[in-house]
Design an enzyme around this catalytic site. Sequence first.
Site, PDB file in Angstrom:
ATOM      1  N   TRP A 193       0.863  -1.188   0.000  1.00 25.81           N
ATOM      2  CA  TRP A 193       0.000   0.000   0.000  1.00 25.81           C
ATOM      3  C   TRP A 193       0.896   1.233   0.000  1.00 25.81           C
ATOM      4  CZ3 TRP A 193      -4.741  -1.635  -0.942  1.00 25.81           C
ATOM      5  CH2 TRP A 193      -5.734  -0.655  -1.093  1.00 25.81           C
ATOM      6  N   ASP A 194       0.300   2.412   0.039  1.00 28.20           N
ATOM      7  CA  ASP A 194       1.190   3.586   0.027  1.00 28.20           C
ATOM      8  C   ASP A 194       1.820   3.841   1.403  1.00 28.20           C
ATOM      9  OD1 ASP A 194      -1.131   4.628   1.110  1.00 28.20           O
ATOM     10  OD2 ASP A 194      -1.327   6.296  -0.316  1.00 28.20           O
ATOM     11  N   TRP A 195       1.465   3.059   2.393  1.00 26.05           N
ATOM     12  CA  TRP A 195       2.122   3.133   3.706  1.00 26.05           C
ATOM     13  C   TRP A 195       2.669   1.773   4.144  1.00 26.05           C
ATOM     14  CZ3 TRP A 195      -0.961  -0.528   5.297  1.00 26.05           C
ATOM     15  CH2 TRP A 195      -2.316  -0.508   4.914  1.00 26.05           C
ATOM     16  N   ASN A 470     -13.947   1.153   0.396  1.00 25.00           N
ATOM     17  CA  ASN A 470     -13.127   2.346   0.561  1.00 25.00           C
ATOM     18  C   ASN A 470     -12.821   2.964  -0.806  1.00 25.00           C
ATOM     19  OD1 ASN A 470     -10.990   4.094   2.037  1.00 25.00           O
ATOM     20  ND2 ASN A 470      -9.828   3.108   0.399  1.00 25.00           N
ATOM     21  N   GLU A 471     -13.407   4.128  -1.079  1.00 25.07           N
ATOM     22  CA  GLU A 471     -13.050   5.000  -2.207  1.00 25.07           C
ATOM     23  C   GLU A 471     -13.355   4.443  -3.585  1.00 25.07           C
ATOM     24  OE1 GLU A 471      -8.962   6.289  -1.544  1.00 25.07           O
ATOM     25  OE2 GLU A 471      -9.528   7.474   0.207  1.00 25.07           O
ATOM     26  N   GLU A 567     -11.558  10.747   6.433  1.00 29.66           N
ATOM     27  CA  GLU A 567     -10.114  10.622   6.198  1.00 29.66           C
ATOM     28  C   GLU A 567      -9.544  11.992   5.896  1.00 29.66           C
ATOM     29  OE1 GLU A 567      -8.399   8.057   3.289  1.00 29.66           O
ATOM     30  OE2 GLU A 567      -9.604   6.326   3.862  1.00 29.66           O
TER      31      GLU A 567
END
Length: 922
Positions: A193-195, A470-471, A567
């Site tokens: 993921w981006d984290w 989510n999104e 968020e």
Amino acid sequence: MGVNLFIVTSFVLTFAGLSQCALRFDLGAAASENIWTVANNNGSINIAATVPGGIYSDLKNAGILDTEFYYRFNDHMYRWVGYDTWTFTRQFQVPAEFVGKRQVNLVFEGVDTYGQIHINNEQPVTVGNMFVRYVIPFTPETVNTLTVILPSAIEYAANRSAETFVAPECVAPEFQGECHANQVRKMQASFSWDWGPAFPSAGIWKKVYVEAYDTLLIRDTVYDIQYSDANQQWTVELTVHAELLSREQSSGSGDLQFEIQLDDVLQSATKKVNYQGQQGEIVFTTSLNVPAGSVQTWYPNGIGRGRKLYQATVRYIPDGVAETAVKTDTIAFRTLKVVQDFVDPNDQSKGRHFYFEVNGSPIFMKGSNWIPAHVLPELGSTDQYAENLLRASAEAGFNMLRVWGGGVYESDRFYQLCDELGILVWQDFLFACSMYPVDEPFLGSVRTEIVQTVRRLQHHTSIALWAGNNENEAALIGNWYQTASNFSAYKADYIKLYVDTVKPLVNAEDPTRNYLVSSPSNGIKSEEDGYVSENPYSALYGDIHFYIYLSDGWDPAIYPRTRFASEFGFQSFPSMWALNQDISINDLDLGLNSEIINQRQHHPNGNFELVYQVESRLLPGGQFNWNTRETFEKFTYLTQIYQAMSTKTEAECHRRWRGWYDAPTGEGLTMGSLYWQLNDIWNAPTWAGIQHDGTWKMMHYYAAKMYNPFLVSPYVTPDQRLSVHAINDNLEEFGDAVIKVNVFSWSKLDSIYSLTQPFILTNNSAVEVFSQPLTTILNTAGCESLSRKAGSRIPEDSCFLTVQMLSRDESQVLSENFVLPAKFSSVLGIVNKPQLQVSGVSDSVASLPSSRYVRAFDVVVSTDSVAPFVWLDAADAKGRFSENGFIQASASKTVQYFALVDITPEELQSKLTVTSLTHNWP
Ligand SMILES: *[C@@H]1O[C@H](CO)[C@@H](O)[C@H](O)[C@H]1NC(C)=O
Ligand SMILES: *[C@@H]1O[C@H](CO)[C@@H](O)[C@H](O)[C@H]1NC(C)=O
Ligand SMILES: *[C@@H]1O[C@H](CO)[C@@H](O)[C@H](O)[C@H]1NC(C)=O
Ligand SMILES: *[C@@H]1O[C@H](CO)[C@@H](O)[C@H](O)[C@H]1NC(C)=O
């Protein structure tokens, strides 16, 4: 005999969620017991396995993976694991009392992910969804052989994609991850993921056992708890999902007993039930009335009310068979509604509310987003780790966490703790940032997942809302994945999955909660718009996610006046202490430009944005070289300030806007603020407020202030007034209070001017209680002449302000805050580094914030001049400070340190370091 065994186990139950059957035989074992083995495809690896567990942990335990998972480049070095096929095997004998039972099941509570289960010579069972419980009836033999073959989930996903492609093609290259996670019902963040890193796990990650019974077992219980004002009582309707024999029809009758232990009495009801010639699942219903006065009402954390949980037990006692089925849950009494009425019934263009109403009171939601605790599911589900994070959330005043859709449905213990701590859960279903397949095998698996999940979690008081994904609505309408040329087909798929498949199941299984199709979405408006709104981020409807990196994050004017922010957030680096756990000494020689830092930064453009943020707000002006180890260390601290300050700015906007409605646009009336993200999956630049090792970044210290039930929130309006809001989330009015504004000069300790204004602090509200031209205040304080002496004509350059909200007699500080009117590039008088030090550590008489802490210390910090963003670091001591990242404008300041593990004052002092802004100017 069955009855005896059964009663023993049923009363040792300490928390809810476990179903009981007459017999259960656990098949889990540690690797040290040498019971399970796991082998790779070609047999070159054949080692002992731990079940429940996972292949990465097994290989590490066997020494084949020889360093910590997150050490240096191991996310790449260890990736081969995710490409092999892993076969887990054990043999077992069932205890004698299992023989002759009419129903014997092999139960897997979680298998990660795709593969085949072989038990003896029976037909193999294909599994493919790590969020599903697989119940496999079988006939035990003297010695049973169990084999679980798990081919590569990466390859399985690629194969499915080759057959029926579903966008996106892959994750961004910066993620350094694997493609097509959307094709497999696996934790979506497992592929990166981006984290977070990619560790495409495989294994038996939850319990596996054999269960046996002759009549039925109670698998799940669903509660519908309603309050009747007219009767002053609660009604508890219980739906019992039981399982009969699966391979033959059976008949029976018995007593269904339902009881709840109230404050003083045991309330119970028994009814006769029977079934004739049925097979598989059966549903019973029963109910109890509970007088309002015999229980305490459950309230969320941080509003000045308490909560209590109650034990509810249901038993089925069959006639003529010595076997009882039982399940015990903890429940609580509260009502909860998501209110989406029109803001202005006479002008519907002004949009709809979006807020949670608990026990009839609108409650402002404060908190964060929960990501998986670890990329390896077997490690992420350890109770202690989750407990630490949940308690840190409660201590910071949170009353809501959003369990985000790219992770896992968390453990029973997780939701139980949320029930106890008063943290409401916004639960996403596990679809995130992608389009998803809708072929029949996929949908079939999703149906099972949804039904099982809702039935498992539904009795938890903390669950506030179910959300479909989510999104994905935003991604579809925003063409994130190049789906525009095929929009209508993808939209039809979207509706098929979240509206036609998931929604009716959720509505049927849980009559008590709202289902929101996506987050962010416009709520009811998205539904009216055919489930895909033109702008799912509308400030007038539902929730938003909002990120802004290349603007001034300390300026309140840049933030959308939303109804509910589910968020928002900013990145920062973890402490050097944390980074050094994973990085070898030479890895950081190039500072921010080190290969390891680029490998850890998964957010496209992330390091560039961090440099922009730090240089635009926190430095004397100019561009700096961050590409040395020394400057990089300073940079990590500076990014934490920027993150904490920007998130604070935005969150305080949300809290002030609770009491603000802009009639021309319809904006305002904000009722929720959940920043991204609570926790860290590893040590890397991310949006987290708590590091992977559990220590608090500056962000979490700021969260504890910005989400305190009492908040004084000052800001400078676009027309240069100092505006102060008094916010009280408690349901009770506080009464007489006073606002105190203090002006400080950057070049001198202690305030140079103060003024006070009395007011009445009302309940559950945000009210502007003070507004005066900033220049007037600063000029009265003498800031203009201070600036002039230093060569500036702007009074803001030499002064800053603190604002306190106090009880009227000024004996009690309810909240304290500050305003920094100028950027540090123009601030005068702090260019000399303060002589800052920890001048004393001693045992404290301060009370501990919770019983998990074992000892409190007073830590005295002294300085010879104003020190902005004073940061105390306790290295590897386990605990936290009462506050941190503060502006110190007095010669001496005492804060507490709360230790989780006993330590002496001398030991603590030897670990403490203190720094402040100007110490970190390169
Ligand atoms: C067996 O598989 C491992 C892991 O994929 C690989 O490294 C090894 O070369 C293979 N050995 C043989 C003999 O094919
Ligand atoms: C993927 O497809 C290839 C080619 O058909 C096949 O050999 C392989 O077993 C498949 N892998 C999985 C995990 O399904
Ligand atoms: C469009 O999407 C549908 C549904 O996912 C898919 O069946 C079809 O192959 C897609 N067509 C193109 C050109 O991508
Ligand atoms: C404030 O408290 C009063 C009395 O306790 C109550 O009637 C009122 O509803 C409360 N207001 C809010 C906004 O909760």
